[in-house]
Write an enzyme that holds these catalytic residues in place. Sequence first.
Site, mmCIF file in Angstrom:
data_model
loop_
_atom_site.group_PDB
_atom_site.id
_atom_site.type_symbol
_atom_site.label_atom_id
_atom_site.label_comp_id
_atom_site.label_asym_id
_atom_site.label_seq_id
_atom_site.Cartn_x
_atom_site.Cartn_y
_atom_site.Cartn_z
ATOM 1 N N GLY A 14 0.639 -1.263 0.251
ATOM 2 C CA GLY A 14 -0.170 -0.148 -0.105
ATOM 3 C C GLY A 14 0.761 1.524 0.285
ATOM 4 O O GLY A 14 0.285 2.399 0.219
ATOM 5 N N ASN A 16 1.274 3.420 -2.567
ATOM 6 C CA ASN A 16 0.523 3.870 -3.445
ATOM 7 C C ASN A 16 -1.079 4.349 -2.924
ATOM 8 O O ASN A 16 -1.065 5.918 -3.036
ATOM 9 C CB ASN A 16 -0.172 3.296 -4.568
ATOM 10 C CG ASN A 16 1.136 3.591 -5.836
ATOM 11 O OD1 ASN A 16 2.104 4.733 -6.230
ATOM 12 N ND2 ASN A 16 1.471 2.633 -5.976
ATOM 13 N N ASN A 110 -5.681 3.198 -12.203
ATOM 14 C CA ASN A 110 -5.625 2.523 -11.686
ATOM 15 C C ASN A 110 -4.032 3.584 -11.853
ATOM 16 O O ASN A 110 -4.006 3.872 -12.698
ATOM 17 C CB ASN A 110 -5.805 0.908 -12.641
ATOM 18 C CG ASN A 110 -4.535 -0.116 -12.603
ATOM 19 O OD1 ASN A 110 -4.802 -0.699 -11.660
ATOM 20 N ND2 ASN A 110 -4.113 -0.647 -13.447
ATOM 21 N N HIS A 112 0.120 2.014 -13.196
ATOM 22 C CA HIS A 112 0.478 0.260 -13.541
ATOM 23 C C HIS A 112 2.021 0.817 -13.612
ATOM 24 O O HIS A 112 2.569 2.356 -13.914
ATOM 25 C CB HIS A 112 0.159 0.507 -15.544
ATOM 26 C CG HIS A 112 1.079 -0.619 -15.808
ATOM 27 N ND1 HIS A 112 0.573 -1.752 -15.117
ATOM 28 C CD2 HIS A 112 1.820 -1.113 -16.269
ATOM 29 C CE1 HIS A 112 1.532 -2.665 -15.894
ATOM 30 N NE2 HIS A 112 2.184 -2.221 -16.924
ATOM 31 N N ASP A 153 -5.507 -2.931 -18.587
ATOM 32 C CA ASP A 153 -4.473 -1.669 -18.836
ATOM 33 C C ASP A 153 -4.910 -1.794 -19.928
ATOM 34 O O ASP A 153 -4.218 -0.561 -20.675
ATOM 35 C CB ASP A 153 -3.186 -1.884 -18.662
ATOM 36 C CG ASP A 153 -2.781 -3.109 -17.192
ATOM 37 O OD1 ASP A 153 -3.547 -2.862 -17.000
ATOM 38 O OD2 ASP A 153 -1.872 -3.803 -17.483
ATOM 39 N N GLU A 182 5.399 7.017 -9.544
ATOM 40 C CA GLU A 182 3.853 6.367 -8.982
ATOM 41 C C GLU A 182 3.907 7.139 -8.217
ATOM 42 O O GLU A 182 2.430 7.432 -8.295
ATOM 43 C CB GLU A 182 3.961 4.541 -9.099
ATOM 44 C CG GLU A 182 4.230 4.073 -9.934
ATOM 45 C CD GLU A 182 4.292 2.754 -9.336
ATOM 46 O OE1 GLU A 182 3.239 1.761 -8.666
ATOM 47 O OE2 GLU A 182 5.187 1.889 -9.837
HETATM 48 C C1 GRF Z 1 3.134 -0.879 -7.191
HETATM 49 O O1 GRF Z 1 4.128 -0.682 -8.694
HETATM 50 C C2 GRF Z 1 1.987 -0.507 -9.035
HETATM 51 O O2 GRF Z 1 2.284 -0.157 -9.785
HETATM 52 C C3 GRF Z 1 1.190 -2.394 -9.182
HETATM 53 O O3 GRF Z 1 1.414 -2.548 -8.174
HETATM 54 C C4 GRF Z 1 2.559 -2.272 -7.090
HETATM 55 C C5 GRF Z 1 1.877 -1.518 -5.826
HETATM 56 O O4 GRF Z 1 3.020 -1.480 -4.905
HETATM 57 N N1 GRF Z 1 -0.637 -1.748 -9.558
HETATM 58 P P1 GRF Z 1 2.404 -0.932 -3.223
HETATM 59 O O5 GRF Z 1 0.981 -1.677 -2.498
HETATM 60 O O6 GRF Z 1 0.605 0.390 -3.886
HETATM 61 O O7 GRF Z 1 3.401 -0.536 -2.549
#
Ligand code: GRF
Length: 218
Positions: A14, A16, A110, A112, A153, A182
């Site tokens: 988590g 992100n 989403n 990616h 995607d 990200e």
């Molecule tokens: C990230 O690399 C995102 O792009 C992908 O899954 C990963 C999740 O990482 N969809 P986190 O759980 O947010 O650290």
Amino acid sequence: MAKTKIAVLASGRGTNLQSVIDGIKNGIVGNADLRLVVSDKEKAYALERAKNSGIEALWIDPRAYESDDGYNNAILRELKDRDIDLVVLAGYMRILSKSFVRAYKNAIINIHPSLIPSFSGRGYYGERVHREVIEYGVKVTGATVHFVDEGTDTGPIILQQAVQVLGEDTPESLAKRVLEVEHALLPRAVDLYCRGCLRMEGRKVLVKNGGALCEKEH
Ligand code: GRF
């Protein structure tokens, strides 16, 4: 303008999700109310991050449902019960059902870890993305935030940012640099959505006014 009510779906650590929580706290993300985090994994650290920030955290166990559709509908009910406007997938490892995607058309985002449409689609997640980027020998990769459609995607792209691939990169070192991007890109996209700054033109996503003062247009 009423705040956009957000739910985040996450299966893992988590980071992100954390970037969105922090973005709301420090004002990078405007007009947003993150009110729910859902995970398919009981032990997902994303659920702890939610609780630590006073956000409702829900583990919904896929094994309790006979079908994928049944599972998706259960999540959908929780979102509808809370009037969620925007769903953010932040490392959510399951494919959403068609009815889920239809219920939140152009309202699921989403993140990616590549420049879509390269190194994306079914099976492209986690370390595999970065390993294939390195093996192919491309010099540039990056991160993409996109709306989710019924494919994998394939939905309209909101934001992308490039990352250089270095000769000495390993999948781990590259993943780390892409992840930093990200964490900047996802809050920015959520902010643009929540402030009503995104406009669709076919499958193109346009940013109104360069992202400034969008509220005034509502
Ligand atoms: C990230 O690399 C995102 O792009 C992908 O899954 C990963 C999740 O990482 N969809 P986190 O759980 O947010 O650290």
